[in-house]
Scaffold this motif. Structure first.
Motif, short mmCIF file in Angstrom:
data_model
loop_
_atom_site.label_atom_id
_atom_site.label_comp_id
_atom_site.label_asym_id
_atom_site.label_seq_id
_atom_site.Cartn_x
_atom_site.Cartn_y
_atom_site.Cartn_z
N ARG A 121 41.22 41.51 -35.81
CA ARG A 121 40.44 41.87 -34.65
C ARG A 121 39.49 40.71 -34.22
N GLY A 181 37.54 50.13 -31.83
CA GLY A 181 38.19 50.68 -31.03
C GLY A 181 38.85 49.98 -29.68
N TYR A 182 37.84 49.28 -28.97
CA TYR A 182 38.22 48.72 -27.92
C TYR A 182 39.18 47.60 -28.15
N ILE A 183 38.87 46.72 -29.16
CA ILE A 183 39.79 45.55 -29.31
C ILE A 183 41.16 46.04 -29.96
N ASP A 184 41.08 47.28 -30.71
CA ASP A 184 42.54 47.78 -31.15
C ASP A 184 43.23 48.49 -29.85
N ASP A 185 42.69 48.80 -28.77
CA ASP A 185 43.30 49.35 -27.60
C ASP A 185 43.93 48.13 -26.84
N VAL A 186 43.16 46.90 -26.96
CA VAL A 186 43.50 45.73 -26.15
C VAL A 186 44.84 45.41 -26.96
N LYS A 188 44.26 41.51 -19.70
CA LYS A 188 44.93 42.33 -18.64
C LYS A 188 45.88 41.22 -17.68
N ASP A 209 48.04 47.68 -26.14
CA ASP A 209 48.45 47.38 -24.61
C ASP A 209 49.31 46.34 -24.90
N ASP A 243 32.78 47.12 -31.67
CA ASP A 243 33.59 48.24 -30.93
C ASP A 243 34.97 47.78 -31.24
N ARG A 297 29.43 41.62 -29.94
CA ARG A 297 29.39 42.75 -29.20
C ARG A 297 30.83 43.42 -29.36
N LEU A 298 31.87 42.61 -29.36
CA LEU A 298 33.26 43.27 -29.21
C LEU A 298 33.37 43.87 -30.79
#
Length: 354
Positions: A63, A322-327, A77, A330, A320, A316-317
């Motif tokens: 992460r 969960g956000y990193i895992d989602d990135v 993205k 994806d 979070d 900050r990242l």
């Protein structure tokens, strides 16, 4: 003429804390390349097992690399950011390449000798076969370009050797499945499935050395934390490390030639130059004749100016996950879609029934 679609691939291994050398030598270049190229940036967590089999925090380290990519400015993205172990094609293609590569090629890999040391008999097979997995990382996406430092040039040459041997050995099969591209290898036309990957070298890469020994590279594995500036270091830590950085008794010279034989002075001037996007000559015009007691505070201030926004965003990242895992999920989904096409075609070429 090479008709492969231009694509950049590179990755960072999630072992230890990312430091200034990783940023200046790799990640900053990744950020710049995304403006002109289609890019895939990987966290090579499978490679991490070659350095150390059992990790207490491999997920967290993975992460942190992803967080560094994003915090430094990589657009996850527009491009692809993922971790290697989520795409099984890396391991599958690596096995095919293990059978393509020759023992003599692997025996010439100097990095294995450096990492294995005197007791190579006890090194893992994974460490020995590391370059074959690296070749699969790149060629799984039929990448055409890889940003490399001096320590990876030999591995990239091996990747080219593996691609060329695969293309020549399976030439008839490649034509039969109709998936190859006509390229030239030297003066010879070849109907190739895998591209002959080219290194991306954008000017002289900054070689960031240890703050405690200017003859050794800044390293995540150095037992002394004072040897490196970590991307997650706070203001006090950076100031302390720069202040304690090894120097010599002489002041800064006015010309670059005066840095010869002074590895620690050369390193600090080089770091300042890289952080400010200037040359060493530019820095010495400004600081030549001054003592390190005046130069080091300026270097600390510059390092903080450049790194603080990245450090703040990384923190900050990392708060979070969960956000990193989602990135990463994806990115892995999009990477897998590309990899699955390659592996279906490789299975056809090799003759695997599926």
């Amino acid at each position: 003429m090479n008709e492969f679609k231009p694509l950049v691939f590179s990755g960072v291994q999630p072992t230890g804390n990312l430091h200034l050398g990783n940023y200046l030598g790799a990640i900053r270049k990744f950020v710049a390349l995304q403006e002109s190229h289609d890019c895939i940036y990987c966290v090579v967590d499978m490679h991490a097992l070659t350095a150390q089999l059992v990790h207490d925090d491999l997920k967290e380290q993975t992460r942190s690399i992803a967080a560094a990519y994003i915090a430094a400015g990589i657009d996850a993205k527009k491009h692809i950011v993922f971790n290697q172990s989520q795409v099984s094609g890396h391991a599958e293609l690596a096995w095919v390449f293990n059978c393509v590569a020759r023992i003599g090629w692997m025996n010439r890999m100097t990095q294995f000798k450096d990492k294995a040391g005197k007791d190579a008999e006890k090194a893992s097979l994974g460490l020995y076969a590391y370059p074959s997995l690296m070749a699969s990382d790149i060629l799984l996406y039929r990448a055409t370009h890889v940003p490399v430092g001096d320590d990876q040039k030999q591995h990239l040459e091996l990747t080219r050797d593996i691609a060329q041997k695969f293309n020549l050995d399976f030439a008839e099969k490649i034509r039969a499945v109709g998936k190859g591209v006509d390229i030239k290898v030297g003066d010879e036309p070849v109907h190739a499935y895998f591209p002959m990957v080219e290194p991306l070298i954008d000017g002289p890469a900054p070689r960031v050395m240890s703050l405690r020994d200017g003859t050794k590279k800044m390293s995540k594995s150095d037992p002394s934390d004072l040897s490196r500036i970590n991307l997650m270091d706070d203001e006090d830590s950076i100031a302390k490390k720069v202040k304690k950085a090894k120097t010599d008794p002489d002041g800064l010279p006015s010309e670059v030639a005066g840095l010869a034989g002074r590895p620690e002075a050369d390193n600090l001037v080089g770091i300042y130059a890289a952080l400010s996007d200037k040359t060493k000559a530019d820095i010495l015009k400004e600081f030549g004749g001054q003592q390190f007691s005046a130069f080091k505070p300026a270097l600390s201030e510059l390092a903080l100016t450049v790194l603080s926004p990245i450090t703040s965003e990384m923190r900050r990242l990392m708060n979070d996950p969960g956000y990193i895992d989602d990135v990463l999920r994806d990115g892995a989904s999009r990477a897998r879609a590309r990899a699955d096409v390659t592996m279906r075609e490789v299975r056809d070429i090799v003759g695997f029934l599926y």
